[in-house]
Design a protein around this motif. Sequence first.
Motif, mmCIF file in Angstrom:
data_model
loop_
_atom_site.group_PDB
_atom_site.id
_atom_site.type_symbol
_atom_site.label_atom_id
_atom_site.label_comp_id
_atom_site.label_asym_id
_atom_site.label_seq_id
_atom_site.Cartn_x
_atom_site.Cartn_y
_atom_site.Cartn_z
ATOM 1 N N VAL A 194 14.380 11.274 7.389
ATOM 2 C CA VAL A 194 13.323 11.291 6.373
ATOM 3 C C VAL A 194 13.096 9.891 5.805
ATOM 4 O O VAL A 194 11.979 9.509 5.453
ATOM 5 N N GLU A 195 14.184 9.102 5.749
ATOM 6 C CA GLU A 195 14.085 7.773 5.164
ATOM 7 C C GLU A 195 13.050 6.924 5.895
ATOM 8 O O GLU A 195 12.349 6.121 5.287
ATOM 9 N N LEU A 196 12.980 7.095 7.212
ATOM 10 C CA LEU A 196 12.008 6.310 7.990
ATOM 11 C C LEU A 196 10.591 6.606 7.525
ATOM 12 O O LEU A 196 9.779 5.706 7.337
ATOM 13 N N ILE A 197 10.310 7.905 7.344
ATOM 14 C CA ILE A 197 8.968 8.283 6.924
ATOM 15 C C ILE A 197 8.689 7.751 5.525
ATOM 16 O O ILE A 197 7.622 7.220 5.242
ATOM 17 N N GLU A 198 9.677 7.890 4.671
ATOM 18 C CA GLU A 198 9.477 7.436 3.293
ATOM 19 C C GLU A 198 9.242 5.946 3.235
ATOM 20 O O GLU A 198 8.361 5.467 2.508
ATOM 21 N N ALA A 199 10.008 5.217 4.019
ATOM 22 C CA ALA A 199 9.830 3.771 4.036
ATOM 23 C C ALA A 199 8.417 3.428 4.472
ATOM 24 O O ALA A 199 7.755 2.570 3.879
ATOM 25 N N ALA A 200 7.926 4.125 5.478
ATOM 26 C CA ALA A 200 6.572 3.866 5.958
ATOM 27 C C ALA A 200 5.556 4.198 4.877
ATOM 28 O O ALA A 200 4.575 3.486 4.677
ATOM 29 N N ARG A 201 5.810 5.285 4.158
ATOM 30 C CA ARG A 201 4.887 5.677 3.089
ATOM 31 C C ARG A 201 4.857 4.631 1.975
ATOM 32 O O ARG A 201 3.797 4.299 1.453
ATOM 33 N N VAL A 202 6.039 4.149 1.613
ATOM 34 C CA VAL A 202 6.118 3.133 0.567
ATOM 35 C C VAL A 202 5.323 1.905 0.999
ATOM 36 O O VAL A 202 4.655 1.256 0.195
ATOM 37 N N ASP A 203 5.368 1.604 2.291
ATOM 38 C CA ASP A 203 4.585 0.485 2.804
ATOM 39 C C ASP A 203 3.100 0.795 2.859
ATOM 40 O O ASP A 203 2.308 -0.032 3.297
ATOM 41 N N GLY A 204 2.729 2.006 2.493
ATOM 42 C CA GLY A 204 1.330 2.350 2.402
ATOM 43 C C GLY A 204 0.717 2.894 3.676
ATOM 44 O O GLY A 204 -0.502 2.948 3.803
ATOM 45 N N ALA A 205 1.541 3.308 4.613
ATOM 46 C CA ALA A 205 0.987 3.835 5.862
ATOM 47 C C ALA A 205 0.453 5.237 5.619
ATOM 48 O O ALA A 205 1.094 6.054 4.970
ATOM 49 N N HIS A 206 -0.729 5.530 6.152
ATOM 50 C CA HIS A 206 -1.220 6.903 6.058
ATOM 51 C C HIS A 206 -0.591 7.729 7.169
ATOM 52 O O HIS A 206 0.072 7.194 8.068
ATOM 53 N N SER A 207 -0.833 9.024 7.109
ATOM 54 C CA SER A 207 0.065 9.873 7.876
ATOM 55 C C SER A 207 -0.157 9.766 9.380
ATOM 56 O O SER A 207 0.787 9.902 10.146
ATOM 57 N N LEU A 208 -1.361 9.468 9.835
ATOM 58 C CA LEU A 208 -1.537 9.303 11.277
ATOM 59 C C LEU A 208 -0.812 8.054 11.789
ATOM 60 O O LEU A 208 -0.271 8.028 12.881
ATOM 61 N N ARG A 209 -0.835 7.006 10.953
ATOM 62 C CA ARG A 209 -0.093 5.793 11.314
ATOM 63 C C ARG A 209 1.389 6.101 11.431
ATOM 64 O O ARG A 209 2.079 5.576 12.308
ATOM 65 N N ILE A 210 1.867 6.935 10.509
ATOM 66 C CA ILE A 210 3.286 7.306 10.555
ATOM 67 C C ILE A 210 3.586 8.041 11.850
ATOM 68 O O ILE A 210 4.580 7.792 12.522
ATOM 69 N N VAL A 211 2.674 8.949 12.210
ATOM 70 C CA VAL A 211 2.872 9.682 13.456
ATOM 71 C C VAL A 211 2.968 8.700 14.615
ATOM 72 O O VAL A 211 3.864 8.789 15.454
#
Lengths: 334, 313
Positions: free
Chosen positions: B202-219
Motif C-alpha cells: 500500500v505504501e507504494l500507492i500512497e507514495a505515488a498519491r502524495v506525489d500527486g499521481a492520479h489513479s491511472l498513472r498509478i496503475v
Amino acid sequence: MATTHRPATDSGPPRPAPAGRRSGPAAPPPSWRSRLHRLDLKASPYAYIAPFFLCFAAFGLFPLLWTGWLSLHRVDLLDPGVMEWRGLGNYTRLWGTEQFRTALLNTFTIGVLSTVPQLLMALGLAHLLNYRLRGRGFLRVAVLAPYATSIAAATLVFVQLFNPDYGLVNWLLSLVGVGRTDWYADTWPAQIAVATIVTWRWTGYNALIYLAAMQAVPKDLYEAASLDGASRWQQFTRITVPSIRPTILFTVIVSTIGATQLFGEPLLFGGGVGVSGGSAHQFQTLSLYMYELGWPSRQLGRASAVAWTMLLILLLIGAVQLLLARRGRAGQGR
Amino acid sequence: MTTTLEPTPTARPSTAGRAPRRLAGALRAVRRRLRPGAGEQDKAGPLTYAVLVAAAVLSLFPLYWTFVAASSTGERVAQAPPPLLPGGSLWTNITTAWEQADLGRALLNSTVVAGCVALSTVAFSTLAGFAFAKLAFRGRGALLTVVVATMTIPPQLSVIPLYRIITDLGWGNQLKAVVLPSLVAAFGVFFMRQYLAEALPVELIEAARVDGAHSLRIVWHVVLPVARPAMAVLGMLVFVQSWNDFFWPFVVLTQQNPTVQVALSAIGGGSAYEVNQAVIMTGALVGTLPLLLLFAVLGRHIVGGITAGAVKS
C-alpha cells in the motif's frame, strides 16, 4: 470515507490478507486539485470494476433471465419472434419425458463417476507430490499435461482407446482375462468411458490446486503431531485434509458445476449419433439434451426449460454442499 | 497406504512451542518463499516414486498414443493389438486431414480468438483486481462476493438468448461472436485480486498519491510492474482455456469458419466409420500440438501460476 486508504478489511470468501498493512493518514488541503483528487479516488475503483460487471450483465445475467422467460413459452428456433405462452407447461412436459429423466440420471451418475475418483486421486497425488522429490518439476508438468488437451482432442483419442474391437483398453483387459466390453453400447461401460475422459483431463489440475494448499499448511503442526506419535496416515487425515478443507470445498463445487454442464465429451464420444448420446441415450447428459431440443429439434422454449432446471439443480447442490461444509466445520470445533 | 512405508520423519523438537502460532506461520510462509523447495515434507520413498511415475505415464500415454496413431496408416490403427510405436505415415495423414477440415484456417482462428480473449481478460482483470485488492470503495466486499459467485453459473445456461442476440446482430459464424462474451472473466478478476492483495504494498500507492499521481498513472507506473508476472500467468491460463473452449464456438460457428475444436468435432463426429481413424488422430494431434509446445516451454510457469492462484483460494 475514501480519502484515506483504509486497511483492506477482507470480506468475501477469500482468505484474510496477510497482516502488516497500515493505513496512511493523507488528508489533503481543500482545493480544486484535491477535489479532483477526491473524485478520482471515489470514481476510479468503480471504473476499474465496471468492465467485468457490464460484460457479466450483458452476456451472463441478462441472457440467463431471458432463458427463464423463454422457458415459459413455445418458441421455434427459426422463428424466434413468435412466442406462445405456455406457463409451466414446458417444465411439466419435461418431467413427463423419459428421455429427460434419463439425461438427468446420466448427468448425475457420470458426474459422480468422474468427480469422486478424480478428486480422491488428486488428493493422493498432491500428497505424494508434496514430498521432497527428484524430478519434481517434470512430474508436475506431466501430471498437468492433460489439462492442455482440448475436450475434442481428448475425446477423439479415448474413442479410439475404448474401441470395442481394436481399442487398447479391451486389449489390455483381455490380457488379464476380461472378456470383450462394448464401451459404446452398454450403459455402464459407456458412462465409465465418458467419466474416464473427464477424470483424465482434470485430475492433475486438481492435484496442483491441492498441492498449493498443502504447502501453505504450517509445518509445525506436523512436527507436533509426529512428536505425539501420530502416524503418517493420521497426519494426512487429521492435519492435511482438515487444513485444506476450504480448497477441497472449492474443487468440489467447481467440479460439480463442470459435471453438470458436461457436453463435448458425450457428444464426440457418440460419434455419428452425437446429440442423442448413444443409441439408447445411455450417455446423453442434460447439456446434450438441451442442445438437441434447442438446435436439431428447434424447440427453444423446452431447451430453455432444461437450462433452468439445470440452474435449479445447481443451486440445490450448492446449498447442500455449503450446509455440509458448515456442519463439517462445526464438527471440527472451528 | 504408501505413507507408512516412508522413512520415519526426523523428529525435531518443536521450537515454536505454544507461542503465537499465527506469527510463526507467517514467518514460515515468508521463509518458504525465500527458499524455493523448502516447503516440502520429507524425502520421497520408492513407492511414492512408483505411484507418481505411474500417474505421469497415465497422463502422458494418451498424448503419446495420439502421435502413434497419427503417424500410422488407417489399417495399422485398427489392428487387434493396437500399435505402440510410431509409424511412417505422419505427413500423408497431415495433408489428408488438412484437406478434410480447413485446419489452417482453424488454427489461425483459434489463435486470434484465444489471443484476443487472453489480452482483454488480462487487461480488465488487472484493473478490477487492483480495485478490489487495494482501493477503498463502498460495496467492495459485496461486489467481490458477486464476482466469485458468478464463477458458479455455467455459461451454457445463457446460451439460447445469446445465440439470438448474436444472430440478430448478424454476427453468426463470426469470430467476434466468440470473443465478445469472454472479454473478461470472474476467475481472472479473482486471480489478480488475490495476487495484488499480497504483492502490492500500500505504501507504494500512497507514495505515488502524495506525489500527486492520479489513479491511472498509478496503475501504469506502480501496479503494472508489480502485476506483470501474474498477468503473464493469467494470460497463459486464459489462452489455454479459450483455445480449448468447445460449447459456445460449436453453437455459434460453422465449418466454414471454425476454431480448432469445431473443426475437430467435424473430423471426428460426423461419420466416424467412414473416415480414416489415423486421420482423425492427426487432426487431434495438430489441434493439441500448439498447446503442448506452449506447455513444454512454459509448463513450470503455468504450474506455478495454478498453484499460486490456488494457495489463497
